[in-house]
Design an enzyme around this catalytic site. Structure first.
Site, PDB file in Angstrom:
ATOM      1  N   LYS A  29      45.750  40.087  56.966  1.00 31.47           N
ATOM      2  CA  LYS A  29      44.564  40.652  57.604  1.00 31.47           C
ATOM      3  C   LYS A  29      44.751  42.133  57.908  1.00 31.47           C
ATOM      4  O   LYS A  29      45.864  42.641  57.938  1.00 31.47           O
ATOM      5  CB  LYS A  29      44.241  39.903  58.901  1.00 31.47           C
ATOM      6  CG  LYS A  29      43.735  38.490  58.676  1.00 31.47           C
ATOM      7  CD  LYS A  29      42.479  38.458  57.805  1.00 31.47           C
ATOM      8  CE  LYS A  29      41.247  39.009  58.504  1.00 31.47           C
ATOM      9  NZ  LYS A  29      40.035  38.963  57.617  1.00 31.47           N
ATOM     10  N   HIS A  63      38.622  45.449  54.670  1.00 33.49           N
ATOM     11  CA  HIS A  63      37.199  45.364  55.038  1.00 33.49           C
ATOM     12  C   HIS A  63      36.798  46.567  55.892  1.00 33.49           C
ATOM     13  O   HIS A  63      36.189  46.442  56.951  1.00 33.49           O
ATOM     14  CB  HIS A  63      36.902  44.048  55.765  1.00 33.49           C
ATOM     15  CG  HIS A  63      37.226  42.828  54.968  1.00 33.49           C
ATOM     16  ND1 HIS A  63      36.514  42.460  53.839  1.00 33.49           N
ATOM     17  CD2 HIS A  63      38.195  41.886  55.110  1.00 33.49           C
ATOM     18  CE1 HIS A  63      37.025  41.349  53.333  1.00 33.49           C
ATOM     19  NE2 HIS A  63      38.041  40.985  54.068  1.00 33.49           N
ATOM     20  N   ASP A  83      33.052  39.381  58.076  1.00 29.47           N
ATOM     21  CA  ASP A  83      34.080  40.424  58.062  1.00 29.47           C
ATOM     22  C   ASP A  83      33.656  41.646  57.259  1.00 29.47           C
ATOM     23  O   ASP A  83      34.370  42.644  57.221  1.00 29.47           O
ATOM     24  CB  ASP A  83      35.430  39.886  57.563  1.00 29.47           C
ATOM     25  CG  ASP A  83      35.351  39.201  56.221  1.00 29.47           C
ATOM     26  OD1 ASP A  83      34.267  39.235  55.604  1.00 29.47           O
ATOM     27  OD2 ASP A  83      36.358  38.624  55.787  1.00 29.47           O
ATOM     28  N   GLU A 107      40.469  43.244  48.836  1.00 30.90           N
ATOM     29  CA  GLU A 107      39.094  42.833  48.535  1.00 30.90           C
ATOM     30  C   GLU A 107      38.381  43.725  47.534  1.00 30.90           C
ATOM     31  O   GLU A 107      37.327  43.364  47.016  1.00 30.90           O
ATOM     32  CB  GLU A 107      38.253  42.732  49.819  1.00 30.90           C
ATOM     33  CG  GLU A 107      37.891  44.044  50.487  1.00 30.90           C
ATOM     34  CD  GLU A 107      38.963  44.556  51.431  1.00 30.90           C
ATOM     35  OE1 GLU A 107      38.693  45.543  52.129  1.00 30.90           O
ATOM     36  OE2 GLU A 107      40.078  43.978  51.475  1.00 30.90           O
ATOM     37  N   ARG A 155      48.361  32.668  58.542  1.00 31.58           N
ATOM     38  CA  ARG A 155      48.814  32.923  57.180  1.00 31.58           C
ATOM     39  C   ARG A 155      49.951  33.943  57.173  1.00 31.58           C
ATOM     40  O   ARG A 155      50.184  34.640  58.157  1.00 31.58           O
ATOM     41  CB  ARG A 155      47.653  33.437  56.319  1.00 31.58           C
ATOM     42  CG  ARG A 155      46.604  32.394  55.993  1.00 31.58           C
ATOM     43  CD  ARG A 155      45.395  33.005  55.300  1.00 31.58           C
ATOM     44  NE  ARG A 155      44.606  33.831  56.197  1.00 31.58           N
ATOM     45  CZ  ARG A 155      43.495  34.481  55.843  1.00 31.58           C
ATOM     46  NH1 ARG A 155      43.068  34.416  54.590  1.00 31.58           N
ATOM     47  NH2 ARG A 155      42.822  35.203  56.733  1.00 31.58           N
ATOM     48  N   TYR A 196      44.086  42.789  53.162  1.00 34.01           N
ATOM     49  CA  TYR A 196      42.638  42.851  53.334  1.00 34.01           C
ATOM     50  C   TYR A 196      42.339  43.902  54.398  1.00 34.01           C
ATOM     51  O   TYR A 196      42.953  43.896  55.469  1.00 34.01           O
ATOM     52  CB  TYR A 196      42.071  41.501  53.788  1.00 34.01           C
ATOM     53  CG  TYR A 196      42.073  40.424  52.740  1.00 34.01           C
ATOM     54  CD1 TYR A 196      41.311  40.540  51.584  1.00 34.01           C
ATOM     55  CD2 TYR A 196      42.828  39.268  52.910  1.00 34.01           C
ATOM     56  CE1 TYR A 196      41.309  39.542  50.622  1.00 34.01           C
ATOM     57  CE2 TYR A 196      42.828  38.260  51.960  1.00 34.01           C
ATOM     58  CZ  TYR A 196      42.070  38.401  50.811  1.00 34.01           C
ATOM     59  OH  TYR A 196      42.073  37.406  49.867  1.00 34.01           O
TER      60      TYR A 196
END
Length: 380
Positions: free
Chosen positions: A75, A96, A270, A118, A15, A94
């Protein structure tokens, strides 16, 4: 503002954080956009398309990170990227954090501003930047689960939808949120016998109304889960606690109650995973087996369908990226409560409670932090 888009370097992550259309929108507003060479190629966007939209193409990841006041990614940064992130640099991606202590400490030490997709949250508690990838991951969970139920992969050798005269597979979905709903929808469409478990009666009433007849709902508790796993063929973990670790609903000792060849897909991996035996895997090596139970635990499932995923993600992130670029992160977060909730780590402080709790780190209230930094950032 100077906005930089590095190429994702996580295993099989294809991506990209901005499409050429997004670059055009930002360029039209007077912002400089820098894109690392081949960053969009995995999603079907060549360098020429970015250049035509107004981006400057940079040859290396080091030059790309160095060029940006704001780094826009997909990511979380991985170890080779830690040293590239600068003090006061805004990183919008993101993260996490609650599932990765080394990343958390690295970002604290960097002094950067980490705004996590997120945990951006609307007033109705929906998560607008998590929803698109949750929709993709939920649908993929069923698709991958059906694939790995095949005997050559050491699954049970059962067709999800069965055939006339042969019962369909039983699918258990843990969690009735976006991921669980999409997973159940796909499984139902393929003809499976589907059960969704959730803690919310209003949510289950809603699902009971909108789902087809081959989907039923059940209250999520340890007893019901232990009973359901005994004859489930595919179990999909779809539990999310925003910004915090997922609870373990299936423990190691519960595997002994499952039939050999049962497939587990943990979409929450994740965020630490809701199945105790799940650890993150990659698209190159997506599965492992414990006690004859097959585990599929790819942490970036949507990365396997990058064209669909990139368009779905950037449709959601671009308005926020524009606001951050126009106002600077301090003013944008003061003005927009949704963005404010996205702040996790900033200037060496943890400003999101879930991250603080995960690793017992000092917590700074985000409103107090923003008040103390007001006026310290300007928009270029």
């Amino acid at each position: 503002m100077r906005i930089a888009v590095p190429k994702e370097i996580k295993n099989n992550e294809n991506r990209v954080a901005l499409t050429p259309a997004g670059v055009k929108e930002l360029s039209n507003r007077g912002h400089e956009v820098f894109v690392q060479a081949t960053a969009g190629i995995g999603s079907g966007f060549p360098d020429e398309a970015y250049a035509k939209a107004g981006a400057t193409i940079l040859p290396t990841i080091e030059e790309t990170y160095a060029a940006g006041d704001m780094i826009v990614k997909v990511k979380e940064p991985i170890e080779p990227e830690y040293k590239l992130i600068k003090k006061d640099q805004l990183v919008f991606t993101y993260f996490h954090f609650a599932s990765c202590e080394p990343l958390t400490h690295a970002m604290i030490e960097s002094g950067s501003v980490c705004l996590a997709y997120e945990t951006v949250e609307k007033e109705d508690r929906s998560l607008p930047l998590l929803v698109p990838m949750s929709e993709v991951a939920g649908r993929m969970a069923t698709q991958e689960g059906a694939h790995y139920l095949e005997k050559p992969y050491r699954g049970r050798g059962i067709l999800l939808g069965g055939v006339p005269g042969v019962k369909p597979a039983k699918v258990l979905v843990l969690g009735g949120g976006v991921v669980g709903t999409q997973a159940a929808k796909m499984a139902a469409g393929m003809g499976a016998d589907v059960t969704i478990m959730d803690l919310s009666l209003p949510r289950m009433r809603y699902l009971d109304d909108v789902m087809p007849a081959n989907v039923r709902t059940q209250m999520s508790n340890e007893y019901n889960i232990r009973e359901a796993i005994k004859d489930a063929d595919l179990i999909i973990g779809a539990v999310l606690i925003p910004g915090a670790k997922a609870p373990h609903l299936i423990t190691r000792e519960m595997l002994k109650d499952m039939r050999p060849g049962t497939v587990l897909v943990d979409v929450a991996v994740d965020q630490g995973g809701c199945i105790e035996t799940c650890t993150p895997t990659t698209h190159e090596n997506p599965t492992f087996i414990i006690d004859d139970v097959l585990h599929y635990c790819v942490a970036n499932m949507p990365g396997a369908v990058p064209y669909t995923s990139t368009l779905a993600l950037t449709n959601a992130t671009l308005p926020y990226a524009i606001e951050l670029a126009e106002k600077g992160w301090t003013k944008a977060c003061q003005d927009n409560a949704e963005l404010r909730k996205g702040l996790n780590v900033a200037n060496g402080k943890v400003v999101y409670k879930g991250v603080s709790d995960a690793f017992n780190l000092p917590y700074t209230d985000v409103d107090e932090f923003l008040a103390s930094t007001a006026g310290s950032m300007s928009v270029d």
